[in-house]
Design a protein around this motif. Structure first.
Motif, PDB file in Angstrom:
ATOM      1  N   ILE A  69       0.826  -1.210   0.000  1.00 42.08           N
ATOM      2  CA  ILE A  69       0.000   0.000   0.000  1.00 42.08           C
ATOM      3  C   ILE A  69       0.871   1.276   0.000  1.00 42.08           C
ATOM      4  CG2 ILE A  69      -0.276  -0.113   2.510  1.00 42.08           C
ATOM      5  CD1 ILE A  69      -2.975   1.024   2.262  1.00 42.08           C
ATOM      6  N   VAL A  70       2.028   1.174   0.648  1.00 42.79           N
ATOM      7  CA  VAL A  70       2.962   2.309   0.688  1.00 42.79           C
ATOM      8  C   VAL A  70       3.632   2.470  -0.680  1.00 42.79           C
ATOM      9  CG1 VAL A  70       5.097   3.157   1.763  1.00 42.79           C
ATOM     10  CG2 VAL A  70       3.313   2.112   3.182  1.00 42.79           C
ATOM     11  N   VAL A  71       3.996   1.349  -1.275  1.00 46.55           N
ATOM     12  CA  VAL A  71       4.610   1.397  -2.605  1.00 46.55           C
ATOM     13  C   VAL A  71       3.610   1.960  -3.620  1.00 46.55           C
ATOM     14  CG1 VAL A  71       5.628   0.019  -4.471  1.00 46.55           C
ATOM     15  CG2 VAL A  71       6.157  -0.509  -2.091  1.00 46.55           C
ATOM     16  N   ASP A  72       2.342   1.575  -3.477  1.00 47.41           N
ATOM     17  CA  ASP A  72       1.322   2.104  -4.394  1.00 47.41           C
ATOM     18  C   ASP A  72       1.220   3.621  -4.273  1.00 47.41           C
ATOM     19  OD1 ASP A  72       0.801  -0.415  -5.297  1.00 47.41           O
ATOM     20  OD2 ASP A  72      -1.040  -0.711  -4.141  1.00 47.41           O
ATOM     21  N   ALA A  73       1.310   4.112  -3.046  1.00 43.89           N
ATOM     22  CA  ALA A  73       1.244   5.573  -2.836  1.00 43.89           C
ATOM     23  C   ALA A  73       2.463   6.254  -3.460  1.00 43.89           C
ATOM     24  CB  ALA A  73       1.170   5.875  -1.340  1.00 43.89           C
ATOM     25  N   LEU A  74       3.619   5.630  -3.288  1.00 41.80           N
ATOM     26  CA  LEU A  74       4.872   6.161  -3.856  1.00 41.80           C
ATOM     27  C   LEU A  74       4.760   6.207  -5.381  1.00 41.80           C
ATOM     28  CD1 LEU A  74       7.688   6.939  -2.731  1.00 41.80           C
ATOM     29  CD2 LEU A  74       8.311   4.527  -2.802  1.00 41.80           C
ATOM     30  N   ARG A  75       4.252   5.107  -5.940  1.00 43.78           N
ATOM     31  CA  ARG A  75       4.130   4.998  -7.387  1.00 43.78           C
ATOM     32  C   ARG A  75       3.088   5.996  -7.924  1.00 43.78           C
ATOM     33  NH1 ARG A  75       3.206  -0.643  -7.987  1.00 43.78           N
ATOM     34  NH2 ARG A  75       5.387  -1.164  -8.188  1.00 43.78           N
ATOM     35  N   GLY A  76       1.956   6.077  -7.227  1.00 39.64           N
ATOM     36  CA  GLY A  76       0.892   6.977  -7.666  1.00 39.64           C
ATOM     37  C   GLY A  76       1.378   8.419  -7.661  1.00 39.64           C
ATOM     38  N   ALA A  77       2.092   8.805  -6.605  1.00 35.54           N
ATOM     39  CA  ALA A  77       2.566  10.190  -6.504  1.00 35.54           C
ATOM     40  C   ALA A  77       3.659  10.454  -7.530  1.00 35.54           C
ATOM     41  CB  ALA A  77       3.070  10.460  -5.091  1.00 35.54           C
ATOM     42  N   SER A  78       4.465   9.430  -7.827  1.00 35.97           N
ATOM     43  CA  SER A  78       5.509   9.604  -8.852  1.00 35.97           C
ATOM     44  C   SER A  78       4.846   9.829 -10.207  1.00 35.97           C
ATOM     45  CB  SER A  78       6.417   8.367  -8.931  1.00 35.97           C
ATOM     46  OG  SER A  78       7.012   8.141  -7.694  1.00 35.97           O
ATOM     47  N   ALA A  79       3.776   9.079 -10.466  1.00 35.65           N
ATOM     48  CA  ALA A  79       3.060   9.243 -11.737  1.00 35.65           C
ATOM     49  C   ALA A  79       2.491  10.667 -11.850  1.00 35.65           C
ATOM     50  CB  ALA A  79       1.945   8.208 -11.848  1.00 35.65           C
ATOM     51  N   GLU A  80       1.999  11.194 -10.734  1.00 30.86           N
ATOM     52  CA  GLU A  80       1.476  12.579 -10.741  1.00 30.86           C
ATOM     53  C   GLU A  80       2.559  13.572 -11.182  1.00 30.86           C
ATOM     54  OE1 GLU A  80      -0.619  14.186  -7.280  1.00 30.86           O
ATOM     55  OE2 GLU A  80      -0.948  12.134  -6.629  1.00 30.86           O
ATOM     56  N   MET A  81       3.790  13.269 -10.801  1.00 32.61           N
ATOM     57  CA  MET A  81       4.898  14.177 -11.143  1.00 32.61           C
ATOM     58  C   MET A  81       5.182  14.191 -12.653  1.00 32.61           C
ATOM     59  SD  MET A  81       5.905  15.569  -8.338  1.00 32.61           S
ATOM     60  CE  MET A  81       7.618  16.021  -8.072  1.00 32.61           C
ATOM     61  N   GLY A  82       4.661  13.184 -13.360  1.00 26.94           N
ATOM     62  CA  GLY A  82       4.883  13.114 -14.799  1.00 26.94           C
ATOM     63  C   GLY A  82       3.725  13.662 -15.625  1.00 26.94           C
ATOM     64  N   VAL A  83       2.792  14.301 -14.952  1.00 26.28           N
ATOM     65  CA  VAL A  83       1.611  14.842 -15.644  1.00 26.28           C
ATOM     66  C   VAL A  83       1.561  16.356 -15.392  1.00 26.28           C
ATOM     67  CG1 VAL A  83      -0.934  14.772 -15.722  1.00 26.28           C
ATOM     68  CG2 VAL A  83       0.374  12.658 -15.349  1.00 26.28           C
TER      69      VAL A  83
END
Ligand code: MLT
Length: 395
Positions: free
Chosen positions: A52-66
């Protein structure tokens, strides 16, 4: 060159404790490439981050690419969403720590080392043995340190009545659950330090990095003690609680009531951080926020139980061998007395050479640590089981 350098560095050991251990272990491994070493030295976690923590890390990283969700510099003192999550963490313990007093950082070690920037030339009081950062960072700044001895008799929980001289305006470092001894101050013990700080006009820097390991009825935070918000800074970390040793996130609490010499300490810390620190990345803060959510806490506490199981395996063996130890209950560390009166580096060599187990010599945590040794429970269950078997044969 003809520049002057900070000669206070002459007063500290040439190599930081865990770097020294790493280089000795590397040398041993080079000379003995076939030996399988079990690492129980530095308190570094081995379990992966909860999904769940990795998902949050990944989701927020994806936001940085938009374009629409990209973020530049983070707020200097942390995003509100994380400060609010930390505020809620304290509320669950039953204390009110306003979000404005919380400063998010890249970890407790940095803040513990950096806090000296806002302090003048005070007497420094440090229980011994202790995490070496407190002593080293103060020696680097040329401060005078009074060590207060922890030993078997006081359960490695020294109290202010051991200080044999008049104190005024000192800075006191406390770590509970303690690194390296795993001992924890009771409410009474911690109250004795808070009362002492208030009486002597001193300030406590309280390191609560191992708070998540507490299971007994002992303080999780110094702010459970009345008056602590007038005399204590608390520094905590996601490293041990959520496995963030490689991710890097922590926080410092500087209550608004802390002032001295006409200065507001929170203002000084803000000024210091704004000048020398550019904040923690957005994905990391989102991951930290998730670790403090209900589901995140559940996943993190499963990992802590896993490590506690290791601690119990080690504790059982030491009990069988009648070797004295503290810790392992409210802490991931087991602090044992070296058998047969051995010195702590001598025991380090014995374990490395004869059982290929790496631990941390107590002397590395201060002179009162001589003759003691620290084992961490942060390994895998399999490696810890094997270490127990090897120790069983050797001791
Ligand atoms: C330790 O082994 O004492 C810790 O991992 C060091 C740290 O937290 O920096």
């Amino acid at each position: 060159m003809k520049i002057k350098v900070n000669k206070n560095f002459e007063n500290i050991k040439e190599t930081y404790l865990f770097s020294e251990i790493a280089s000795r272990v590397k040398k041993y491994q080079q000379e003995n490439p076939d030996k399988k070493i079990i690492r129980m030295g530095i308190g570094d976690v081995t379990l992966p981050l909860p999904k769940i923590v990795v998902d949050a890390l990944r989701g927020a990283s994806a936001e940085m690419g938009v374009k629409e969700t990209f973020r530049g510099y983070p707020p200097e003192y942390g995003y509100d969403f994380l400060k609010d999550a930390i505020n809620a963490h304290y509320a669950r313990i039953g204390v009110d720590v306003p979000s404005e007093s919380i400063f998010v950082s890249d970890g407790a070690k940095s803040d513990l080392g950096n806090i000296v920037d806002i302090l003048g030339d005070n007497e420094i009081i440090i229980p011994d043995p202790v995490y070496p950062v407190y002593v080293d960072s103060n020696l680097m700044s040329g401060r005078k340190i009074t060590l207060v001895e922890g030993n078997i008799d006081n359960g490695f929980l020294p109290l202010p009545d051991q200080i044999d001289h008049e104190v005024e305006g000192a800075v006191i470092y406390l770590c509970s659950p303690n690194n390296p001894t795993g001992a924890v101050y009771s409410y009474e013990g911690l109250k004795a330090w808070v009362d002492y700080a208030l009486k002597t006009g001193s300030m406590i820097i309280y390191d609560s990095a191992y708070e998540a390991f507490v299971v007994e009825d002992v303080p999780h935070t110094i702010y459970e003690i009345e008056g602590a918000d007038q005399c204590a800074i608390e520094i905590c970390s996601f490293s041990k609680f959520a496995g963030f040793t490689g991710v890097r996130c922590g926080w410092t609490v500087v209550p608004s009531k802390l002032s001295s010499d006409g200065f507001d300490l929170a203002k000084l810390w803000k000024r210091r951080q704004a000048t020398k620190f550019n904040g923690v990345s957005y994905p990391v803060q989102r991951a930290a926020e998730m670790a403090l959510s209900e589901e995140g806490r559940k996943a993190c506490s499963e990992n802590i139980s896993y490590y506690k199981n290791n601690a119990s395996m080690l504790a059982r063996l030491l009990e069988q061998k009648k070797i004295r130890f503290t810790g392992g209950v409210n802490s991931p560390y087991i602090w044992l007395q070296c058998p047969n009166g051995m010195g702590s580096w001598e025991f380090f060599d014995l374990l490395l050479n004869e059982a290929q187990i790496v631990g941390t010599p107590g002397e590395g945590f201060g002179k009162s640590g001589e003759g003691f040794f620290r084992l961490t429970a942060f390994g895998t269950n399999e490696a810890t089981k094997e270490a127990v078997e090897r120790l069983d044969k050797l001791l």
